[in-house]
Motif scaffolding. Structure first.
Motif, PDB file in Angstrom:
ATOM      1  N   GLU A  89       0.862  -1.181   0.000  1.00  0.00           N
ATOM      2  CA  GLU A  89       0.000   0.000   0.000  1.00  0.00           C
ATOM      3  C   GLU A  89       0.901   1.234   0.000  1.00  0.00           C
ATOM      4  O   GLU A  89       1.732   1.414   0.886  1.00  0.00           O
ATOM      5  CB  GLU A  89      -0.897   0.010   1.234  1.00  0.00           C
ATOM      6  CG  GLU A  89      -1.705   1.277   1.348  1.00  0.00           C
ATOM      7  CD  GLU A  89      -3.153   1.048   1.733  1.00  0.00           C
ATOM      8  OE1 GLU A  89      -3.899   2.015   1.782  1.00  0.00           O
ATOM      9  OE2 GLU A  89      -3.534  -0.115   1.969  1.00  0.00           O
ATOM     10  N   THR A  90       0.740   2.058  -1.021  1.00  0.00           N
ATOM     11  CA  THR A  90       1.637   3.193  -1.179  1.00  0.00           C
ATOM     12  C   THR A  90       1.240   4.340  -0.264  1.00  0.00           C
ATOM     13  O   THR A  90       0.080   4.747  -0.222  1.00  0.00           O
ATOM     14  CB  THR A  90       1.633   3.677  -2.634  1.00  0.00           C
ATOM     15  OG1 THR A  90       2.086   2.621  -3.463  1.00  0.00           O
ATOM     16  CG2 THR A  90       2.558   4.876  -2.807  1.00  0.00           C
ATOM     17  N   SER A  91       2.221   4.841   0.465  1.00  0.00           N
ATOM     18  CA  SER A  91       2.046   6.050   1.272  1.00  0.00           C
ATOM     19  C   SER A  91       2.983   7.114   0.722  1.00  0.00           C
ATOM     20  O   SER A  91       4.185   6.884   0.628  1.00  0.00           O
ATOM     21  CB  SER A  91       2.428   5.782   2.735  1.00  0.00           C
ATOM     22  OG  SER A  91       1.619   4.791   3.291  1.00  0.00           O
ATOM     23  N   VAL A  92       2.407   8.230   0.342  1.00  0.00           N
ATOM     24  CA  VAL A  92       3.245   9.307  -0.172  1.00  0.00           C
ATOM     25  C   VAL A  92       3.538  10.284   0.961  1.00  0.00           C
ATOM     26  O   VAL A  92       2.627  10.753   1.635  1.00  0.00           O
ATOM     27  CB  VAL A  92       2.552  10.040  -1.335  1.00  0.00           C
ATOM     28  CG1 VAL A  92       3.430  11.183  -1.835  1.00  0.00           C
ATOM     29  CG2 VAL A  92       2.270   9.065  -2.464  1.00  0.00           C
ATOM     30  N   VAL A  93       4.814  10.547   1.156  1.00  0.00           N
ATOM     31  CA  VAL A  93       5.230  11.484   2.200  1.00  0.00           C
ATOM     32  C   VAL A  93       5.304  12.874   1.604  1.00  0.00           C
ATOM     33  O   VAL A  93       5.895  13.078   0.543  1.00  0.00           O
ATOM     34  CB  VAL A  93       6.613  11.099   2.753  1.00  0.00           C
ATOM     35  CG1 VAL A  93       7.085  12.134   3.773  1.00  0.00           C
ATOM     36  CG2 VAL A  93       6.564   9.725   3.382  1.00  0.00           C
ATOM     37  N   GLU A 153       3.964  -1.708   3.562  1.00  0.00           N
ATOM     38  CA  GLU A 153       3.867  -0.295   3.211  1.00  0.00           C
ATOM     39  C   GLU A 153       4.952   0.072   2.212  1.00  0.00           C
ATOM     40  O   GLU A 153       6.106  -0.331   2.383  1.00  0.00           O
ATOM     41  CB  GLU A 153       4.050   0.589   4.449  1.00  0.00           C
ATOM     42  CG  GLU A 153       2.872   0.635   5.378  1.00  0.00           C
ATOM     43  CD  GLU A 153       3.168   1.577   6.533  1.00  0.00           C
ATOM     44  OE1 GLU A 153       2.849   2.768   6.408  1.00  0.00           O
ATOM     45  OE2 GLU A 153       3.728   1.119   7.536  1.00  0.00           O
ATOM     46  N   ARG A 154       4.584   0.821   1.196  1.00  0.00           N
ATOM     47  CA  ARG A 154       5.558   1.407   0.263  1.00  0.00           C
ATOM     48  C   ARG A 154       5.560   2.909   0.528  1.00  0.00           C
ATOM     49  O   ARG A 154       4.597   3.606   0.217  1.00  0.00           O
ATOM     50  CB  ARG A 154       5.163   1.114  -1.174  1.00  0.00           C
ATOM     51  CG  ARG A 154       6.008   1.859  -2.211  1.00  0.00           C
ATOM     52  CD  ARG A 154       5.783   1.283  -3.593  1.00  0.00           C
ATOM     53  NE  ARG A 154       6.293  -0.069  -3.636  1.00  0.00           N
ATOM     54  CZ  ARG A 154       5.836  -1.016  -4.462  1.00  0.00           C
ATOM     55  NH1 ARG A 154       4.866  -0.746  -5.302  1.00  0.00           N
ATOM     56  NH2 ARG A 154       6.359  -2.237  -4.436  1.00  0.00           N
ATOM     57  N   VAL A 155       6.630   3.387   1.138  1.00  0.00           N
ATOM     58  CA  VAL A 155       6.721   4.802   1.509  1.00  0.00           C
ATOM     59  C   VAL A 155       7.485   5.543   0.416  1.00  0.00           C
ATOM     60  O   VAL A 155       8.655   5.250   0.153  1.00  0.00           O
ATOM     61  CB  VAL A 155       7.429   4.963   2.872  1.00  0.00           C
ATOM     62  CG1 VAL A 155       7.561   6.441   3.229  1.00  0.00           C
ATOM     63  CG2 VAL A 155       6.661   4.211   3.952  1.00  0.00           C
ATOM     64  N   VAL A 156       6.801   6.469  -0.227  1.00  0.00           N
ATOM     65  CA  VAL A 156       7.362   7.178  -1.372  1.00  0.00           C
ATOM     66  C   VAL A 156       7.444   8.663  -1.061  1.00  0.00           C
ATOM     67  O   VAL A 156       6.463   9.267  -0.618  1.00  0.00           O
ATOM     68  CB  VAL A 156       6.468   6.974  -2.618  1.00  0.00           C
ATOM     69  CG1 VAL A 156       6.998   7.784  -3.799  1.00  0.00           C
ATOM     70  CG2 VAL A 156       6.375   5.504  -2.981  1.00  0.00           C
ATOM     71  N   PHE A 157       8.604   9.256  -1.291  1.00  0.00           N
ATOM     72  CA  PHE A 157       8.741  10.702  -1.142  1.00  0.00           C
ATOM     73  C   PHE A 157       8.423  11.371  -2.457  1.00  0.00           C
ATOM     74  O   PHE A 157       8.931  10.942  -3.510  1.00  0.00           O
ATOM     75  CB  PHE A 157      10.164  11.076  -0.712  1.00  0.00           C
ATOM     76  CG  PHE A 157      10.355  11.047   0.771  1.00  0.00           C
ATOM     77  CD1 PHE A 157      10.407  12.219   1.502  1.00  0.00           C
ATOM     78  CD2 PHE A 157      10.442   9.846   1.443  1.00  0.00           C
ATOM     79  CE1 PHE A 157      10.560  12.196   2.873  1.00  0.00           C
ATOM     80  CE2 PHE A 157      10.600   9.808   2.816  1.00  0.00           C
ATOM     81  CZ  PHE A 157      10.653  10.984   3.533  1.00  0.00           C
TER      82      PHE A 157
END
Lengths: 192, 178
Positions: free
Chosen positions: A28-32, A106-110
């Protein structure tokens, strides 16, 4: 086999299937969304912030790790081929902020960050986190790909920048600058 | 009554597990972000049924309360402390990192979302500047993206000229929430 043993065996198999199934769950992608205090848009600004400016080949990508605050980073093993500023050298770990957490899925993407690619050579501007054992490539710094290594045309601008770095009011001393024994911090971040 | 986002996500994960067990491949969600200070569209946020319920463990709580009170008068989304009968949507906490370049960040994640405040920078900021950083992060929780406008709170850098929601921010808020 007794009924109890059969039930235990079924339970173990079910648990193994459940664990295996968990690792097939898509990330699940989380955009920071970060608010930046330091501008790294030019080589002079980046050199003014960084402990180290160096050229390195990316050998491999490792599984993402969380630091003591729970923030996620993706480590890369790199081989330094040329150091323009600081003491980085040899085989070290460089991390990018964010990544894929295999446990939490979690996929944490900046936003706007460029991912490193193993096999390529880049110019990096980093700060050292000795206790974590890595050099941090901040999310608002775009790694400069330099296929030609130290002789790449893109490097000359950086060679000049490290001799005339530009300061910013928001840039505070790094752990390296504050350390009584900076070499010890570098040793903590060596691979192997 | 708030429908808990965490429950929705758990349901989604369970559904995916079921599909995975049945051998059905589900594509991963794609990244949504675009770059830096460009004008961004709507973002995912921390709002549940026109509420953001929060917990906080930050040394900047006074600034946080003031930032909260900059957004609440706009009237469409209530930002309020989590209680025993609500589901927490957002947690605010501190880090102290000299190796990164951000003063604050908002991050969606499974369960509750997070705002991290970086004391390495905020320790040197004025009270209004700290409030501005927190108000900016709350703007993300309210689904506002970045603006390429230094006179907007949602400009992506701390060298913005303002420390609270401005006309552009308020207009975007109302375009989202009515």
């Amino acid at each position: 086999m007794s009924m109890a043993k059969k039930l235990s065996a079924i339970g173990v198999v079910a648990a193994a299937v459940a664990v295996g199934a968990w690792f097939t769950v898509p990330y699940e992608t989380s955009v920071v969304h970060a608010t930046y205090a330091v501008d790294l848009d030019t080589p002079e600004l980046a050199a003014g912030w960084a402990d180290d400016v160096f050229i390195a080949a990316v050998d491999s990508q490792e599984s993402a790790e969380r630091d003591a605050d729970g923030l996620l980073y993706t480590p890369f093993r790199v081989t330094v081929t040329s150091t323009l500023q600081g003491k980085a050298g040899g085989d070290i770990r460089v991390v990018q902020e964010g990544g894929d957490d295999p446990v939490s899925r979690e996929r944490v993407v900046f936003d706007g960050a460029t991912a490193l690619e193993p096999g390529k050579t880049y110019l990096f501007a980093t700060r050292l986190s000795g206790p974590d054992g890595w050099h941090v490539l901040p999310s608002n710094f775009t790694p400069v790909e330099v296929p030609g290594g130290a002789t790449d045309p893109a490097v000359s601008r950086w060679t000049s920048a490290v001799t005339s770095p530009k300061s910013q009011d928001t840039v505070h001393p790094s752990d390296v600058e504050k350390a009584s024994d900076p070499a010890a911090l570098y040793r903590q971040a060596e691979v192997g | 009554m708030t429908f808990p986002r965490a429950q929705k996500r758990i349901g989604k994960v369970l559904a995916v597990l079921g599909l995975a067990a049945a051998g059905i491949v589900v594509p991963a969600t794609q990244a949504l972000a675009i770059d830096g200070c460009s004008n961004e569209g709507l973002k995912s946020g921390s709002v549940d049924d026109h509420e953001i319920r929060y917990t906080q463990s930050t040394r900047y709580s006074r600034e946080f309360f003031q930032a909260r009170d900059q957004w609440n008068p706009l009237g469409r989304v209530k930002i309020a402390a989590d209680t025993g009968s609500t589901i927490n949507d957002l947690h605010v906490s501190d880090v102290n990192k000299s190796t990164v370049t951000w003063s604050g960040r908002w991050e969606a994640s499974a369960g509750q979302d997070d705002i991290y405040l970086n004391g390495h920078f905020l320790a040197g900021y004025t009270y209004p500047e700290v409030r501005g950083v927190i108000s900016h992060e709350l703007g993300h929780a309210l689904r506002l993206g970045h603006f390429d406008n230094r006179n907007a709170l949602m400009h992506c850098s701390d060298n913005r000229n303002v420390t609270g929601p401005q006309t552009a921010d308020v207009n975007k808020y109302h375009s989202i929430w009515g």
